[in-house]
Enzyme design. Structure first.
Site, PDB file in Angstrom:
ATOM      1  N   SER A 145      -5.096   0.465 -23.620  1.00 42.52           N
ATOM      2  CA  SER A 145      -6.437   1.068 -23.613  1.00 42.52           C
ATOM      3  C   SER A 145      -6.842   1.640 -22.245  1.00 42.52           C
ATOM      4  O   SER A 145      -8.024   1.685 -21.920  1.00 42.52           O
ATOM      5  CB  SER A 145      -7.507   0.064 -24.075  1.00 42.52           C
ATOM      6  OG  SER A 145      -7.310  -0.245 -25.427  1.00 42.52           O
ATOM      7  N   GLU A 179      -8.523  -6.171 -24.779  1.00 39.13           N
ATOM      8  CA  GLU A 179      -8.728  -5.323 -25.959  1.00 39.13           C
ATOM      9  C   GLU A 179      -9.329  -6.106 -27.141  1.00 39.13           C
ATOM     10  O   GLU A 179      -9.259  -5.670 -28.295  1.00 39.13           O
ATOM     11  CB  GLU A 179      -7.406  -4.662 -26.356  1.00 39.13           C
ATOM     12  CG  GLU A 179      -6.952  -3.640 -25.319  1.00 39.13           C
ATOM     13  CD  GLU A 179      -5.581  -3.080 -25.620  1.00 39.13           C
ATOM     14  OE1 GLU A 179      -5.507  -1.974 -26.155  1.00 39.13           O
ATOM     15  OE2 GLU A 179      -4.585  -3.754 -25.327  1.00 39.13           O
ATOM     16  N   GLU A 182       4.772   5.707 -23.697  1.00 47.46           N
ATOM     17  CA  GLU A 182       4.838   4.301 -24.133  1.00 47.46           C
ATOM     18  C   GLU A 182       4.821   4.234 -25.645  1.00 47.46           C
ATOM     19  O   GLU A 182       4.504   5.207 -26.326  1.00 47.46           O
ATOM     20  CB  GLU A 182       3.632   3.534 -23.594  1.00 47.46           C
ATOM     21  CG  GLU A 182       2.313   4.100 -24.085  1.00 47.46           C
ATOM     22  CD  GLU A 182       1.244   3.065 -24.319  1.00 47.46           C
ATOM     23  OE1 GLU A 182       1.469   1.875 -24.077  1.00 47.46           O
ATOM     24  OE2 GLU A 182       0.161   3.460 -24.796  1.00 47.46           O
ATOM     25  N   ASN A 188       3.200   1.766 -28.813  1.00 45.67           N
ATOM     26  CA  ASN A 188       2.212   0.739 -29.156  1.00 45.67           C
ATOM     27  C   ASN A 188       2.659   0.089 -30.459  1.00 45.67           C
ATOM     28  O   ASN A 188       2.705   0.754 -31.495  1.00 45.67           O
ATOM     29  CB  ASN A 188       0.837   1.374 -29.347  1.00 45.67           C
ATOM     30  CG  ASN A 188       0.352   2.028 -28.076  1.00 45.67           C
ATOM     31  OD1 ASN A 188      -0.046   1.368 -27.133  1.00 45.67           O
ATOM     32  ND2 ASN A 188       0.432   3.356 -28.010  1.00 45.67           N
ATOM     33  N   ARG A 239       2.880   3.478 -32.825  1.00 45.25           N
ATOM     34  CA  ARG A 239       2.429   4.783 -32.317  1.00 45.25           C
ATOM     35  C   ARG A 239       3.055   5.026 -30.963  1.00 45.25           C
ATOM     36  O   ARG A 239       3.088   4.130 -30.121  1.00 45.25           O
ATOM     37  CB  ARG A 239       0.914   4.769 -32.196  1.00 45.25           C
ATOM     38  CG  ARG A 239       0.258   6.141 -32.217  1.00 45.25           C
ATOM     39  CD  ARG A 239      -1.203   6.054 -31.852  1.00 45.25           C
ATOM     40  NE  ARG A 239      -1.322   5.921 -30.419  1.00 45.25           N
ATOM     41  CZ  ARG A 239      -2.171   5.072 -29.809  1.00 45.25           C
ATOM     42  NH1 ARG A 239      -2.961   4.301 -30.506  1.00 45.25           N
ATOM     43  NH2 ARG A 239      -2.196   5.010 -28.510  1.00 45.25           N
ATOM     44  N   GLY A 273      -4.436   0.596 -32.444  1.00 41.68           N
ATOM     45  CA  GLY A 273      -5.771   0.456 -33.041  1.00 41.68           C
ATOM     46  C   GLY A 273      -5.774   0.968 -34.472  1.00 41.68           C
ATOM     47  O   GLY A 273      -5.127   1.961 -34.787  1.00 41.68           O
ATOM     48  N   TYR A 294     -12.839   4.919 -27.452  1.00 39.35           N
ATOM     49  CA  TYR A 294     -13.578   4.140 -28.449  1.00 39.35           C
ATOM     50  C   TYR A 294     -15.026   4.548 -28.688  1.00 39.35           C
ATOM     51  O   TYR A 294     -15.649   4.024 -29.594  1.00 39.35           O
ATOM     52  CB  TYR A 294     -13.494   2.638 -28.099  1.00 39.35           C
ATOM     53  CG  TYR A 294     -12.065   2.176 -27.992  1.00 39.35           C
ATOM     54  CD1 TYR A 294     -11.215   2.270 -29.089  1.00 39.35           C
ATOM     55  CD2 TYR A 294     -11.546   1.683 -26.801  1.00 39.35           C
ATOM     56  CE1 TYR A 294      -9.885   1.875 -28.994  1.00 39.35           C
ATOM     57  CE2 TYR A 294     -10.225   1.284 -26.698  1.00 39.35           C
ATOM     58  CZ  TYR A 294      -9.403   1.387 -27.792  1.00 39.35           C
ATOM     59  OH  TYR A 294      -8.093   1.006 -27.700  1.00 39.35           O
ATOM     60  N   ASP A 339       3.082   7.410 -27.570  1.00 38.95           N
ATOM     61  CA  ASP A 339       2.218   8.347 -26.821  1.00 38.95           C
ATOM     62  C   ASP A 339       3.043   9.258 -25.928  1.00 38.95           C
ATOM     63  O   ASP A 339       3.970   8.804 -25.248  1.00 38.95           O
ATOM     64  CB  ASP A 339       1.221   7.559 -25.953  1.00 38.95           C
ATOM     65  CG  ASP A 339       0.222   6.773 -26.785  1.00 38.95           C
ATOM     66  OD1 ASP A 339       0.021   7.134 -27.961  1.00 38.95           O
ATOM     67  OD2 ASP A 339      -0.357   5.798 -26.257  1.00 38.95           O
TER      68      ASP A 339
HETATM   69  N1  LIG Z   1       2.341   9.968 -16.420  1.00 34.56           N
HETATM   70  C1  LIG Z   1       1.175  10.368 -16.887  1.00 34.56           C
HETATM   71  N2  LIG Z   1       0.753  11.638 -16.709  1.00 34.56           N
HETATM   72  C2  LIG Z   1      -0.451  12.048 -17.161  1.00 34.56           C
HETATM   73  N3  LIG Z   1      -1.321  11.249 -17.788  1.00 34.56           N
HETATM   74  C3  LIG Z   1      -0.979   9.968 -17.996  1.00 34.56           C
HETATM   75  C4  LIG Z   1       0.276   9.453 -17.551  1.00 34.56           C
HETATM   76  N4  LIG Z   1       0.338   8.141 -17.876  1.00 34.56           N
HETATM   77  C5  LIG Z   1      -0.823   7.859 -18.496  1.00 34.56           C
HETATM   78  N5  LIG Z   1      -1.625   8.939 -18.567  1.00 34.56           N
HETATM   79  C6  LIG Z   1      -2.969   8.986 -19.204  1.00 34.56           C
HETATM   80  O1  LIG Z   1      -3.470   7.671 -19.359  1.00 34.56           O
HETATM   81  C7  LIG Z   1      -3.552   7.300 -20.755  1.00 34.56           C
HETATM   82  C8  LIG Z   1      -3.123   5.864 -20.960  1.00 34.56           C
HETATM   83  O2  LIG Z   1      -1.772   5.702 -20.559  1.00 34.56           O
HETATM   84  P1  LIG Z   1      -0.719   4.847 -21.386  1.00 34.56           P
HETATM   85  O3  LIG Z   1      -0.651   5.328 -22.793  1.00 34.56           O
HETATM   86  O4  LIG Z   1       0.550   4.834 -20.646  1.00 34.56           O
HETATM   87  O5  LIG Z   1      -1.369   3.404 -21.268  1.00 34.56           O
HETATM   88  P2  LIG Z   1      -2.138   2.372 -22.198  1.00 34.56           P
HETATM   89  O6  LIG Z   1      -3.279   1.904 -21.390  1.00 34.56           O
HETATM   90  O7  LIG Z   1      -1.150   1.368 -22.621  1.00 34.56           O
HETATM   91  O8  LIG Z   1      -2.665   3.139 -23.460  1.00 34.56           O
HETATM   92  P3  LIG Z   1      -2.963   2.669 -24.991  1.00 34.56           P
HETATM   93  O9  LIG Z   1      -4.433   2.641 -25.162  1.00 34.56           O
HETATM   94  O10 LIG Z   1      -2.356   3.776 -25.772  1.00 34.56           O
HETATM   95  O11 LIG Z   1      -2.338   1.351 -25.229  1.00 34.56           O
HETATM   96  C9  LIG Z   1      -2.638   8.302 -21.462  1.00 34.56           C
HETATM   97  O12 LIG Z   1      -3.028   8.451 -22.801  1.00 34.56           O
HETATM   98  C10 LIG Z   1      -2.834   9.550 -20.608  1.00 34.56           C
HETATM   99  O13 LIG Z   1      -4.036  10.203 -20.918  1.00 34.56           O
HETATM  100 MG   LIG Z   2      -1.188   4.868 -24.619  1.00 30.46          MG
END
Ligand SMILES: Nc1ncnc2c1ncn2[C@@H]1O[C@H](COP(=O)(O)OP(=O)(O)OP(=O)(O)O)[C@@H](O)[C@H]1O
Ligand SMILES: [Mg+2]
Length: 336
Positions: A179, A15, A299, A301, A284, A305, A245, A286
């Site tokens: 991300s 990232e 999760e 954060n 944040r 960002g 992004y 999610d």
């Molecule tokens: N269990 C789930 N069911 C449906 N969609 C999901 C699920 N887990 C993740 N996603 C999709 O994938 C995206 C990224 O997942 P998550 O937020 O867990 O990971 P991240 O890569 O750490 O994200 P971030 O960029 O917020 O740090 C979510 O915003 C969602 O769109």
């Molecule tokens: Mg996320």
């Protein structure tokens, strides 16, 4: 006396590009307020970024960067950064890093040891927040709904057992990335093993999670106060790196058009998640919202960002805080 602020940005994680944009924006705001500001790219130890010129040539590219050089050696450069921070006696460190040592508590632990104040959550909250398996375990214990999951520590798996337990579709993700990097949605059992192997390329452990059909909702927290929720509608398919992004690739609705009671419930869960992990200043959380309107926490954060078009600044705008007011609020929280 004029305060000396260091903005830490860049770093060696996937990232990195996002962090450069976040950090440059922080630095510009603080510079406008006439603080002495240095923006330091931790990947190169003490390399200063000319943040006033930066916007001219830098955009987040369509795919995340990868360091070809020896990453372990580059990681060690952060020790040079911290030595520089000690020598120059900065009053406050603005951490604008995302992912890797900047978000997983390692840098926070170093700064704590040196007695240097910094923005964002401390080392323990950062470490837990970055680890999806541990944070989900704590969410579950605290009564915050999160999709059922399994945690894998090696890629050679009996996939039928996982499917029997969680069903299909599934989401496979690295345990400590951000991300949407290394994340796959798996609709057929044949694709599961490949997705697990891909996720292991990005992390030492992986989670496989039940896919939650429905809406994408995010809840920002500022100083223990939940900000207006945002609904995110990616132009097509998954809310992935590109849809996060690239301008125009997703639509954002603030506040999310949900009934007041449901809004309050999601905000309450977000605040519980923030407090249970012992986070501070901002963050944040999610969520996915299923068609029967059940929220599931994905999760937290701890260093989300913070470009002017990022989600937390959009949510802050919803309560009348513009971008620089938000940054200065975080600044005040960290100095208090
Ligand atoms: N269990 C789930 N069911 C449906 N969609 C999901 C699920 N887990 C993740 N996603 C999709 O994938 C995206 C990224 O997942 P998550 O937020 O867990 O990971 P991240 O890569 O750490 O994200 P971030 O960029 O917020 O740090 C979510 O915003 C969602 O769109
Ligand atoms: Mg996320």
């Amino acid at each position: 006396m004029q305060k000396k602020i260091a903005v830490l940005l860049g770093g060696t994680s996937a990232e990195r590009d996002v962090s450069l944009v976040t950090g440059v924006e922080f630095a510009k705001v603080l510079h406008q307020k006439r603080y002495h500001v240095e923006a330091i790219d931790c990947a190169f130890g003490t390399k200063l970024i000319n943040f006033l010129e930066f916007h001219r040539d830098k955009k987040i590219s369509i795919i995340p960067p990868r360091f070809n050089t020896n990453k372990m050696n580059m990681n060690r450069n952060v020790l040079k950064t911290v030595n520089y921070l000690i020598k120059k006696k900065f009053d406050l460190i603005f951490i604008a890093l995302h992912g890797g040592y900047g978000e997983n508590g390692q840098l926070q632990a170093l700064l704590d040891l040196c007695g240097i104040p910094y923005t964002g959550s401390g080392q323990l909250a950062s470490g837990l927040g970055m680890n999806k398996h541990l944070s989900k375990t704590i969410f579950q214990e605290a009564g915050i709904p999160t999709p059922p999951w399994v945690h894998l520590t090696n890629p050679d798996q009996e996939i039928n057992q996982i499917i029997k337990l969680l069903g299909l579709p599934l989401v496979v993700k690295p345990n400590d990335q951000g991300s949407t990097i290394g994340l796959s949605i798996v609709n057929q059992s044949n694709d599961l093993l490949k997705a697990i192997h891909l996720a292991f390329q990005h992390s030492k452990s992986v989670i496989v999670e039940k896919y939650i059909e429905g809406q994408e909702i995010t809840a920002s927290i500022l100083d223990f106060i939940p900000l207006p929720l945002i609904e995110i509608i990616p132009q097509s398919g998954l809310y992935d790196y590109e849809h996060k992004y690239q301008p125009g690739k997703s639509q954002y609705i603030v506040p999310a058009p949900l009934p007041a009671k449901l809004t309050r419930q999601i905000q309450d869960y977000a605040l519980m998640a923030f407090k249970t992990l012992d986070c501070r200043h901002y963050g944040r959380v999610d969520f996915r919202l299923s068609p029967d309107k059940k929220p599931f926490c994905l999760e937290i954060n701890t260093l989300p960002g913070m470009t002017p078009t990022s989600l937390v600044p959009k949510a802050a705008h919803g309560i009348g805080l513009d971008f620089s007011e938000l940054i200065l609020k975080i600044f005040d929280l960290a100095l208090a």
